[in-house]
Design a protein around this motif. Sequence first.
Motif, mmCIF file in Angstrom:
data_model
loop_
_atom_site.group_PDB
_atom_site.id
_atom_site.type_symbol
_atom_site.label_atom_id
_atom_site.label_comp_id
_atom_site.label_asym_id
_atom_site.label_seq_id
_atom_site.Cartn_x
_atom_site.Cartn_y
_atom_site.Cartn_z
ATOM 1 N N ALA A 132 0.800 -1.220 0.000
ATOM 2 C CA ALA A 132 0.000 0.000 0.000
ATOM 3 C C ALA A 132 0.836 1.274 0.000
ATOM 4 C CB ALA A 132 -0.941 -0.005 1.199
ATOM 5 N N PHE A 133 2.126 1.188 0.286
ATOM 6 C CA PHE A 133 2.967 2.389 0.262
ATOM 7 C C PHE A 133 2.867 3.112 -1.084
ATOM 8 C CE2 PHE A 133 6.463 2.354 3.737
ATOM 9 C CZ PHE A 133 5.505 2.220 4.716
ATOM 10 N N LYS A 134 2.787 2.344 -2.182
ATOM 11 C CA LYS A 134 2.714 2.993 -3.487
ATOM 12 C C LYS A 134 1.432 3.814 -3.614
ATOM 13 C CE LYS A 134 2.803 2.484 -8.448
ATOM 14 N NZ LYS A 134 3.142 1.661 -9.628
ATOM 15 N N LEU A 135 0.314 3.268 -3.157
ATOM 16 C CA LEU A 135 -0.942 4.001 -3.230
ATOM 17 C C LEU A 135 -0.877 5.253 -2.372
ATOM 18 C CD1 LEU A 135 -1.755 1.196 -4.391
ATOM 19 C CD2 LEU A 135 -3.999 1.547 -3.339
ATOM 20 N N PHE A 136 -0.267 5.135 -1.179
ATOM 21 C CA PHE A 136 -0.155 6.291 -0.297
ATOM 22 C C PHE A 136 0.664 7.408 -0.951
ATOM 23 C CE2 PHE A 136 -0.334 3.234 3.588
ATOM 24 C CZ PHE A 136 -1.689 3.037 3.362
ATOM 25 N N PHE A 137 1.682 7.019 -1.705
ATOM 26 C CA PHE A 137 2.554 8.009 -2.342
ATOM 27 C C PHE A 137 1.830 8.748 -3.467
ATOM 28 C CE2 PHE A 137 5.802 9.094 -5.583
ATOM 29 C CZ PHE A 137 6.576 9.964 -4.827
ATOM 30 N N ASN A 138 0.821 8.119 -4.034
ATOM 31 C CA ASN A 138 0.144 8.687 -5.203
ATOM 32 C C ASN A 138 -0.991 9.640 -4.867
ATOM 33 O OD1 ASN A 138 1.800 7.388 -7.021
ATOM 34 N ND2 ASN A 138 0.447 5.638 -7.295
ATOM 35 N N ALA A 139 -1.209 9.937 -3.588
ATOM 36 C CA ALA A 139 -2.273 10.872 -3.205
ATOM 37 C C ALA A 139 -1.734 11.859 -2.182
ATOM 38 C CB ALA A 139 -3.467 10.112 -2.621
ATOM 39 N N LEU A 148 -12.251 6.579 0.253
ATOM 40 C CA LEU A 148 -13.262 5.746 0.891
ATOM 41 C C LEU A 148 -13.771 4.599 0.023
ATOM 42 C CD1 LEU A 148 -15.266 8.526 2.728
ATOM 43 C CD2 LEU A 148 -13.518 7.026 3.646
ATOM 44 N N GLY A 149 -12.840 3.900 -0.619
ATOM 45 C CA GLY A 149 -13.213 2.700 -1.352
ATOM 46 C C GLY A 149 -13.823 2.944 -2.702
ATOM 47 N N ILE A 150 -13.982 4.234 -3.090
ATOM 48 C CA ILE A 150 -14.590 4.515 -4.383
ATOM 49 C C ILE A 150 -13.585 4.324 -5.503
ATOM 50 C CG2 ILE A 150 -15.715 6.307 -5.770
ATOM 51 C CD1 ILE A 150 -16.739 7.506 -3.155
ATOM 52 N N ALA A 151 -12.316 4.622 -5.216
ATOM 53 C CA ALA A 151 -11.218 4.434 -6.170
ATOM 54 C C ALA A 151 -11.450 5.164 -7.475
ATOM 55 C CB ALA A 151 -10.979 2.946 -6.424
ATOM 56 N N LYS A 152 -11.898 6.433 -7.378
ATOM 57 C CA LYS A 152 -12.036 7.255 -8.570
ATOM 58 C C LYS A 152 -10.936 8.296 -8.576
ATOM 59 C CE LYS A 152 -17.072 6.984 -9.183
ATOM 60 N NZ LYS A 152 -18.313 7.771 -9.221
ATOM 61 N N THR A 157 -12.122 14.411 -6.626
ATOM 62 C CA THR A 157 -11.906 13.428 -5.580
ATOM 63 C C THR A 157 -10.956 13.994 -4.536
ATOM 64 O OG1 THR A 157 -12.221 11.649 -7.149
ATOM 65 C CG2 THR A 157 -11.152 11.078 -5.080
ATOM 66 N N ARG A 158 -11.428 14.212 -3.318
ATOM 67 C CA ARG A 158 -10.628 14.837 -2.278
ATOM 68 C C ARG A 158 -10.615 13.980 -1.028
ATOM 69 N NH1 ARG A 158 -7.773 19.584 -3.906
ATOM 70 N NH2 ARG A 158 -8.812 20.192 -5.833
ATOM 71 N N LEU A 159 -9.492 14.021 -0.353
ATOM 72 C CA LEU A 159 -9.441 13.400 0.952
ATOM 73 C C LEU A 159 -10.159 14.300 1.949
ATOM 74 C CD1 LEU A 159 -5.770 12.111 0.954
ATOM 75 C CD2 LEU A 159 -7.822 11.026 0.095
ATOM 76 N N THR A 160 -10.558 13.728 3.063
ATOM 77 C CA THR A 160 -11.409 14.462 4.015
ATOM 78 C C THR A 160 -10.757 14.543 5.378
ATOM 79 O OG1 THR A 160 -12.581 12.396 4.506
ATOM 80 C CG2 THR A 160 -13.522 13.826 2.808
ATOM 81 N N LEU A 161 -9.453 14.801 5.415
ATOM 82 C CA LEU A 161 -8.714 14.817 6.672
ATOM 83 C C LEU A 161 -8.941 16.118 7.431
ATOM 84 C CD1 LEU A 161 -6.560 13.511 8.521
ATOM 85 C CD2 LEU A 161 -4.847 14.766 7.200
ATOM 86 N N LYS A 173 -4.330 7.129 12.249
ATOM 87 C CA LYS A 173 -5.642 6.559 11.943
ATOM 88 C C LYS A 173 -6.481 7.516 11.104
ATOM 89 C CE LYS A 173 -9.859 4.596 13.925
ATOM 90 N NZ LYS A 173 -9.952 3.683 12.766
ATOM 91 N N ASN A 174 -6.448 8.802 11.446
ATOM 92 C CA ASN A 174 -7.232 9.777 10.693
ATOM 93 C C ASN A 174 -6.777 9.863 9.240
ATOM 94 O OD1 ASN A 174 -8.794 10.389 12.906
ATOM 95 N ND2 ASN A 174 -7.651 12.223 13.465
ATOM 96 N N ILE A 175 -5.472 9.820 9.018
ATOM 97 C CA ILE A 175 -4.959 9.854 7.652
ATOM 98 C C ILE A 175 -5.399 8.621 6.881
ATOM 99 C CG2 ILE A 175 -2.870 9.780 6.240
ATOM 100 C CD1 ILE A 175 -1.488 11.490 8.373
ATOM 101 N N LEU A 176 -5.237 7.460 7.494
ATOM 102 C CA LEU A 176 -5.620 6.218 6.811
ATOM 103 C C LEU A 176 -7.123 6.175 6.545
ATOM 104 C CD1 LEU A 176 -3.401 3.684 8.791
ATOM 105 C CD2 LEU A 176 -3.055 4.439 6.434
ATOM 106 N N ASP A 177 -7.916 6.630 7.515
ATOM 107 C CA ASP A 177 -9.370 6.649 7.324
ATOM 108 C C ASP A 177 -9.763 7.591 6.197
ATOM 109 O OD1 ASP A 177 -9.706 4.837 9.345
ATOM 110 O OD2 ASP A 177 -10.384 6.283 10.845
ATOM 111 N N SER A 178 -9.137 8.754 6.133
ATOM 112 C CA SER A 178 -9.493 9.722 5.095
ATOM 113 C C SER A 178 -9.093 9.207 3.717
ATOM 114 C CB SER A 178 -8.830 11.073 5.365
ATOM 115 O OG SER A 178 -7.436 11.020 5.135
ATOM 116 N N PHE A 179 -8.013 8.440 3.676
ATOM 117 C CA PHE A 179 -7.582 7.854 2.414
ATOM 118 C C PHE A 179 -8.497 6.707 1.999
ATOM 119 C CE2 PHE A 179 -5.020 4.768 0.026
ATOM 120 C CZ PHE A 179 -4.540 5.566 -0.996
#
Length: 414
Positions: A132-139, A148-152, A157-161, A173-179
């Motif tokens: 998952a590190f790669k996905l984290f780097f791309n946002a 939130l699982g929509i993967a658009k 498309t915005r994070l909600t942190l 946890k807040n970062i991971l949840d928002s992602f």
Amino acid sequence: MSVPFDSNVNITVEIAFDSNPLDSSQTWTDVSAYLRSFETSRGRISNLAQFQTGTATVTLDNRDNRFSPNQTTYYYDAVNLRSKIQPLKRLRIRAEYNSVTYDLFHGFVESFPVQYAGQGYDASTKLRVVDAFKLFFNATLDGIGWQLGIAKLGSTTRLTLSQAQELSSVRVKNILDSFGYSNQAISTGQLQVQTQPETDDVLTALRKVETAENGTFFIAANGNATFRDRNYRLENTLNPLAVFGQGVGELPYVDLVSSYDDNKIVNTVQRTRTGGSTQIAIDSDSVERFGTNVLTESGTLNVSDVDALSIASQKVVANSIPETTIEALSFAPQQDVNLWEKALGLDIGSYVETNVTTPSSTTETYELFIERIKHKVDARNKTWNWNIGLSPAETGAWILGVNKLGIDTNLSYT
């Protein structure tokens, strides 16, 4: 269904063809019957380095063309008229020993390259998989990314942190949840952190919290984004989870490569938090013996100079005196059936002991944490190599009532 590797171990490889990458629940398709080989690599070089993106390569038999992106016979979405052979589908590798199932790797397929050998008489696909590190780097925290699982992907498309001064573990946890990444294993942090720039990519943001806490953040074998606080290792050095060596009752290794050098020495730490003054911790004895070896950290998220100095002191105590590092410890699990539980079950951060019998018939004992894990498996020829890299257990620093006292035991921080 899983396939037997030998009489003791079964292997399962599954791909979530029918799920989106960030769906909280994945629907898995078993492709174990087509497995030829796999290799995995996760972790970091040493306790002073950053954890890197975990990778795996999985070679599958593709003689019936089922893993080719352009085929419409096997994995095809008839409703949406598109192939299910798509990048970023989740993949996991598991193994079963003694009726217990162990995770070895959990990640996302980067590509499905097809190779045709023997002028078309053979075909295989060698999947490259990343954690998952790669996905984290791309946002970024405020930018385009996954949600939130929509993967658009798109400009809307915005994070909600939402940020506030809070415990490091709460921020993680807040970062991971928002992602939208729900696979989590988070221990309670010890230190508060400041708010951080919303222009940071998600991986950088998480690493900044890791640095502020002086904890560890990595992707575990089961895919969990794992955060451990600054005390975790100090509180887990009482009972080794495995004892490796050549003695009676010890688990045998095939080869060992150690190092004892100056690049593992840190005897002066200069740490400056955002909005604070530089805090300096020095081990004068180490400086006198080895010269000055400085670690400089700036712009940390610590909320006080006291916290910054505490972390600086902890790092100096743990690293001011060079200790032997086991860069590579290799095993052939088939050599001893008792190795399987360890080869499959130990993960990054596991505390172990290694006894080395020297040619002069002396024994050297090392207390260590696993930092890096590699598996290389040939499912057809039935060979399995397990390789781990380790750092010395930081027993030079202690928490009252928790750790062991010894010659080099010091009070590291308050």
